[in-house]
Design a protein around this motif. Sequence first.
Motif, PDB file in Angstrom:
ATOM      1  N   LEU A   6       0.843  -1.192   0.000  1.00 17.42           N
ATOM      2  CA  LEU A   6       0.000   0.000   0.000  1.00 17.42           C
ATOM      3  C   LEU A   6       0.878   1.241   0.000  1.00 17.42           C
ATOM      4  N   THR A   7       0.773   2.049  -1.054  1.00 18.32           N
ATOM      5  CA  THR A   7       1.455   3.341  -1.035  1.00 18.32           C
ATOM      6  C   THR A   7       0.434   4.411  -0.684  1.00 18.32           C
ATOM      7  N   THR A   8       0.829   5.366   0.119  1.00 18.60           N
ATOM      8  CA  THR A   8      -0.116   6.371   0.569  1.00 18.60           C
ATOM      9  C   THR A   8       0.593   7.624   1.044  1.00 18.60           C
ATOM     10  N   GLN A   9      -0.119   8.751   0.962  1.00 19.49           N
ATOM     11  CA  GLN A   9       0.326   9.983   1.603  1.00 19.49           C
ATOM     12  C   GLN A   9      -0.426  10.220   2.902  1.00 19.49           C
ATOM     13  N   TYR A  10      -1.485   9.409   3.127  1.00 19.55           N
ATOM     14  CA  TYR A  10      -2.302   9.586   4.320  1.00 19.55           C
ATOM     15  C   TYR A  10      -1.688   8.801   5.475  1.00 19.55           C
ATOM     16  N   LEU A  11      -1.143   9.523   6.446  1.00 20.72           N
ATOM     17  CA  LEU A  11      -0.460   8.863   7.548  1.00 20.72           C
ATOM     18  C   LEU A  11      -1.426   8.022   8.374  1.00 20.72           C
ATOM     19  N   GLU A  12      -2.639   8.501   8.555  1.00 27.11           N
ATOM     20  CA  GLU A  12      -3.629   7.725   9.300  1.00 27.11           C
ATOM     21  C   GLU A  12      -3.928   6.405   8.597  1.00 27.11           C
ATOM     22  N   GLU A  13      -3.936   6.416   7.277  1.00 26.27           N
ATOM     23  CA  GLU A  13      -4.196   5.211   6.503  1.00 26.27           C
ATOM     24  C   GLU A  13      -3.126   4.151   6.769  1.00 26.27           C
ATOM     25  N   ALA A  14      -1.868   4.560   6.743  1.00 28.11           N
ATOM     26  CA  ALA A  14      -0.783   3.631   7.034  1.00 28.11           C
ATOM     27  C   ALA A  14      -0.877   3.115   8.463  1.00 28.11           C
ATOM     28  N   ASP A  15      -1.213   3.994   9.389  1.00 29.87           N
ATOM     29  CA  ASP A  15      -1.333   3.603  10.787  1.00 29.87           C
ATOM     30  C   ASP A  15      -2.442   2.582  10.978  1.00 29.87           C
ATOM     31  N   GLN A  16      -3.543   2.743  10.247  1.00 31.91           N
ATOM     32  CA  GLN A  16      -4.698   1.870  10.385  1.00 31.91           C
ATOM     33  C   GLN A  16      -4.477   0.493   9.763  1.00 31.91           C
ATOM     34  N   LEU A  17      -3.782   0.439   8.624  1.00 34.84           N
ATOM     35  CA  LEU A  17      -3.776  -0.779   7.818  1.00 34.84           C
ATOM     36  C   LEU A  17      -2.471  -1.556   7.817  1.00 34.84           C
ATOM     37  N   ALA A  18      -1.342  -0.883   7.966  1.00 33.61           N
ATOM     38  CA  ALA A  18      -0.059  -1.524   7.679  1.00 33.61           C
ATOM     39  C   ALA A  18       0.490  -2.314   8.870  1.00 33.61           C
ATOM     40  N   ASP A  19       0.982  -3.524   8.580  1.00 37.22           N
ATOM     41  CA  ASP A  19       1.722  -4.293   9.580  1.00 37.22           C
ATOM     42  C   ASP A  19       3.106  -3.700   9.778  1.00 37.22           C
ATOM     43  N   SER A  20       3.665  -3.158   8.707  1.00 44.23           N
ATOM     44  CA  SER A  20       4.971  -2.528   8.751  1.00 44.23           C
ATOM     45  C   SER A  20       4.972  -1.371   7.764  1.00 44.23           C
ATOM     46  N   ILE A  21       5.836  -0.391   8.020  1.00 40.25           N
ATOM     47  CA  ILE A  21       5.890   0.818   7.194  1.00 40.25           C
ATOM     48  C   ILE A  21       7.308   1.036   6.692  1.00 40.25           C
ATOM     49  N   THR A  22       7.410   1.357   5.414  1.00 42.97           N
ATOM     50  CA  THR A  22       8.677   1.775   4.825  1.00 42.97           C
ATOM     51  C   THR A  22       8.532   3.229   4.400  1.00 42.97           C
ATOM     52  N   VAL A  23       9.402   4.078   4.897  1.00 42.85           N
ATOM     53  CA  VAL A  23       9.318   5.507   4.623  1.00 42.85           C
ATOM     54  C   VAL A  23      10.276   5.869   3.487  1.00 42.85           C
ATOM     55  N   PHE A  24       9.724   6.438   2.415  1.00 44.38           N
ATOM     56  CA  PHE A  24      10.505   6.908   1.278  1.00 44.38           C
ATOM     57  C   PHE A  24      10.672   8.421   1.379  1.00 44.38           C
ATOM     58  N   ASP A  25      11.825   8.891   0.948  1.00 40.12           N
ATOM     59  CA  ASP A  25      12.030  10.329   0.803  1.00 40.12           C
ATOM     60  C   ASP A  25      13.102  10.555  -0.245  1.00 40.12           C
ATOM     61  N   ARG A  26      12.753  11.317  -1.265  1.00 43.50           N
ATOM     62  CA  ARG A  26      13.678  11.654  -2.360  1.00 43.50           C
ATOM     63  C   ARG A  26      14.328  10.414  -2.979  1.00 43.50           C
ATOM     64  N   GLY A  27      13.504   9.394  -3.215  1.00 40.35           N
ATOM     65  CA  GLY A  27      13.978   8.209  -3.921  1.00 40.35           C
ATOM     66  C   GLY A  27      14.732   7.213  -3.078  1.00 40.35           C
ATOM     67  N   ARG A  28      14.750   7.397  -1.772  1.00 41.37           N
ATOM     68  CA  ARG A  28      15.465   6.477  -0.889  1.00 41.37           C
ATOM     69  C   ARG A  28      14.573   6.007   0.254  1.00 41.37           C
ATOM     70  N   VAL A  29      14.909   4.841   0.792  1.00 46.39           N
ATOM     71  CA  VAL A  29      14.250   4.374   2.005  1.00 46.39           C
ATOM     72  C   VAL A  29      14.991   4.983   3.187  1.00 46.39           C
ATOM     73  N   VAL A  30      14.268   5.762   4.007  1.00 46.06           N
ATOM     74  CA  VAL A  30      14.911   6.436   5.131  1.00 46.06           C
ATOM     75  C   VAL A  30      14.581   5.790   6.466  1.00 46.06           C
ATOM     76  N   ALA A  31      13.575   4.910   6.502  1.00 43.68           N
ATOM     77  CA  ALA A  31      13.240   4.208   7.747  1.00 43.68           C
ATOM     78  C   ALA A  31      12.250   3.106   7.428  1.00 43.68           C
TER      79      ALA A  31
END
Length: 328
Positions: free
Chosen positions: A190-215
Amino acid sequence: MSYAIRAEGLVKRYGDMVALDGVDLEVPAGKVIGVLGPNGAGKTTTVRILSTLLRPDAGRATVGGHDVVRDPVRVRRLIGLTGQYASVDEDLSGTENLVLLGRLLDLPKRDAKARAARLLEQFSLTEAADRPLSTFSGGMRRRLDLAASLVGRPQVLYLDEPTTGLDPHARGEVWDVVRSLVDDGSTVLLTTQYLEEADQLADSITVFDRGRVVAEGRPGELKRRVGGQILLARPSLPQDVPRVAAMLTELTGTTPVQDGVNGLLTVPADDPLLVSALARRLAADGIGTDEMGLRLPSLDEVFLALTGHPATTDDEKNDDTTAERTAA
């Protein structure tokens, strides 16, 4: 652990613009992985590579053990994709859309009709099945779009910002559908800009920023990583905000952040005893509050701490699609 998706060192450039800069990603089978980031972070480019719509300039990715470049046909048999915008035909009914897709996937006509009927029932669209899509609400169209991506019974489902433009009620409908898919054993990216959406649905989160995984990590892990808990207080009377802010500063040694809209004050605080200490100070001064307590940082605060800017901005236009059009 069995992984439905694995990507190593993905790079994608559009002219001088680097959309992906060495992305690594692992998605366990049967889980929801949220890919979080602002427009232009590389989320959609990653999905397009994983769905064989783009070739990476460097790196490697597999889906269900099959290489997306060397064996795209097998990958396509395993996946379903719901993009940012509905792909269903506005001139057809819900049933006609799903039957058409079934026939394109080489299902016999009878099987295509049966599959369409089952999906329409699963997505609570049976009563509207024979209506033209022009009469569907936004939430209904999005549910039909999700149903369309499941006609071929994919093992892996890509949801690329599936609730963009939907109102909160319609967004909640889509969330319920995603939860039901995972309960049935699907793997969801699931890709999303809605932080609440990721919080509600995701078992794990990968944070992208400027083409890289930052966390990456579970939502709770990411929240703890950026500084423990948050002490919050919202005075009942607006004129009490400065006095409560002074109390928080004295108790924690840090000036609280104030939300000017509703008077909510927040400050980092790992000591749970600070809540009772603040309550005593408020009671002694006769100050009432509508809200007070400790909580983990929100994903919005996590994103700001990790990247130095908010996850969404109103004027952000440089998304992955824009990069592709510019390069073309």
